[in-house]
Design a protein around this motif. Structure first.
Motif, PDB file in Angstrom:
ATOM      1  N   ALA A  51       0.855  -1.247   0.078  1.00  0.00           N
ATOM      2  CA  ALA A  51       0.236   0.058  -0.160  1.00  0.00           C
ATOM      3  C   ALA A  51       0.808   1.106  -0.009  1.00  0.00           C
ATOM      4  O   ALA A  51       1.927   1.000   0.433  1.00  0.00           O
ATOM      5  N   SER A  52       0.309   2.195  -0.572  1.00  0.00           N
ATOM      6  CA  SER A  52       1.034   3.351  -0.431  1.00  0.00           C
ATOM      7  C   SER A  52       0.721   4.059   1.010  1.00  0.00           C
ATOM      8  O   SER A  52      -0.291   3.924   1.498  1.00  0.00           O
TER       9      SER A  52
ATOM     10  N   ALA B 106     -13.946  -8.138  -0.165  1.00  0.00           N
ATOM     11  CA  ALA B 106     -13.476  -6.683  -0.241  1.00  0.00           C
ATOM     12  C   ALA B 106     -13.871  -6.125  -1.677  1.00  0.00           C
ATOM     13  O   ALA B 106     -13.525  -6.778  -2.783  1.00  0.00           O
ATOM     14  N   ASP B 107     -14.600  -5.198  -1.827  1.00  0.00           N
ATOM     15  CA  ASP B 107     -14.626  -4.686  -2.998  1.00  0.00           C
ATOM     16  C   ASP B 107     -13.927  -3.492  -3.456  1.00  0.00           C
ATOM     17  O   ASP B 107     -13.704  -2.443  -2.962  1.00  0.00           O
ATOM     18  N   LEU B 108     -12.845  -3.799  -4.418  1.00  0.00           N
ATOM     19  CA  LEU B 108     -11.804  -3.109  -4.796  1.00  0.00           C
ATOM     20  C   LEU B 108     -11.825  -3.074  -6.344  1.00  0.00           C
ATOM     21  O   LEU B 108     -12.337  -4.012  -7.179  1.00  0.00           O
ATOM     22  N   LEU B 109     -11.516  -1.900  -6.818  1.00  0.00           N
ATOM     23  CA  LEU B 109     -11.438  -1.481  -8.391  1.00  0.00           C
ATOM     24  C   LEU B 109     -10.098  -1.662  -8.867  1.00  0.00           C
ATOM     25  O   LEU B 109      -9.132  -1.307  -8.329  1.00  0.00           O
TER      26      LEU B 109
ATOM     27  N   LEU C 101      -7.262  -3.232   5.326  1.00  0.00           N
ATOM     28  CA  LEU C 101      -7.848  -2.872   4.094  1.00  0.00           C
ATOM     29  C   LEU C 101      -9.164  -3.306   3.985  1.00  0.00           C
ATOM     30  O   LEU C 101     -10.075  -2.865   3.382  1.00  0.00           O
ATOM     31  N   VAL C 102      -9.269  -4.700   4.370  1.00  0.00           N
ATOM     32  CA  VAL C 102     -10.769  -5.248   4.285  1.00  0.00           C
ATOM     33  C   VAL C 102     -11.843  -4.702   4.824  1.00  0.00           C
ATOM     34  O   VAL C 102     -12.775  -4.226   4.421  1.00  0.00           O
TER      35      VAL C 102
END
Length: 327
Positions: A134-135, A181-184, A146-147
């Motif tokens: 991660a940044s 997890a909803d990630l783009l 994150l989750v």
């Protein structure tokens, strides 16, 4: 002391694959002609490193010249085709990463090979761990964090990858599948551009090879969220696995294998697998692997074939479930 030495020797023996004994007839055949090691990508990088290790080892062992033929193009298919059409005597070998063998057969709509029928699996050669990073500007400190953020604010977090259908893209999709997890997904043309935008905070997350991320982790420009392997890696033992953080099933490793043309005599295939294990066990070779972020990981031909079959089925499930299409 003798007892300790015996125990140590036993543990080493148990850690090695159960290769058959050296076959004099196979060795005689391998000594009869020159070798061509085909790498279907440009020079440089882990595939090229492993190809040159094998070429050097075969030359020394069999007294025949061994050359590396870099044959890039068509996402690796040009080099694969050269091996498919080569004489099946063990003198033409393919060095190739996992994705060409276990992802492309499902991802590419007109994939021109049947891996099980067109090639004889020899052995896996080496692995390189992957890591979720991660940044620092994202504020995300762990995989659990994150989750939690992704579920609290669906669709607000994105992750970069080197391209649609890459192993690192599919690692993200597997992560989404197992965590909810909803990630783009944001696809780039290569690891470099993707990494640059994560370093710049433009995209907060990325699955990447640990060797590519390690300098940035050490400098604090990236935050390590978890290794995507079952065990911690000796390359960076302080980074926890995702499994340690309660995220199961996201075991994604970059690995590299060696194959011969279909019809290569089984005794020759087994001898080549044994040779590869010997070459890769040399301390100087292991130092070269470490410089590329890799560790030796050899298998018997049967174990390698089984591993590929299982991983292909796993990725097929992910690709179909997530509706991923090649571009």
């Amino acid at each position: 002391m003798l007892r300790k030495s015996f125990i140590a020797a036993t543990l080493v023996a148990l850690a090695l694959p159960a290769f058959p004994q050296a076959n004099p007839e196979a060795a005689k055949l391998l000594s009869s002609d020159k070798f061509t090691i085909i790498s279907p990508f440009p020079p440089g990088g882990p595939v090229d490193t492993l190809a040159r290790v094998m070429a050097e080892g075969l030359t020394k062992r069999y007294g025949q010249p061994a050359v590396v033929d870099n044959a890039p193009g068509a996402a690796g298919n040009i080099g694969m085709d050269k091996v498919k059409r080569a004489k099946a005597d063990g003198h033409t070998l393919l060095l190739i990463p996992a994705g060409n063998l276990t992802i492309n057969p499902t991802l590419m709509p007109n994939f021109p090979f049947d891996i099980a029928k067109d090639f004889a699996p020899v052995t896996m050669l080496a692995k390189a761990p992957n890591v979720l990073v991660a940044s620092p500007s994202s504020g995300i400190k762990s995989a659990k964090d994150l989750v939690a953020q992704a579920k609290a604010k669906p669709g607000t977090l994105s992750y970069a990858s080197p391209g649609i259908g890459s192993g690192l893209h599919l690692a993200g999709e597997l992560f989404k599948q197992h965590t909810g997890a909803d990630l783009l997904h944001v696809a780039y043309k290569g690891t470099g551009p993707a990494m640059n935008d994560v370093l710049g905070g433009i995209v907060p997350l990325m699955f990447t090879n640990l060797p590519a991320a390690l300098p940035h982790l050490q400098s604090g420009k990236l935050v390590a969220l978890g290794i995507t392997e079952a065990q911690r890696t000796p390359v960076a033992p302080d980074i926890p696995t995702l499994a340690e953080q309660g995220i199961q099933g996201v075991n994604v490793t970059s690995w590299y294998g060696m194959l011969a043309p279909a019809g290569t005599p089984p005794a020759v295939v087994e001898q080549l697998a044994r040779d590869a294990a010997d070459f890769l066990s040399q301390p100087d070779v292991q130092a070269r692997l470490k410089a590329q972020g890799m560790t030796r990981s050899t298998m018997t031909p049967a174990a390698f074939a089984k591993y590929m079959k299982e991983e292909t089925a796993m990725w097929a499930g992910v690709i179909k479930a997530r509706g991923i299409k090649a571009e």
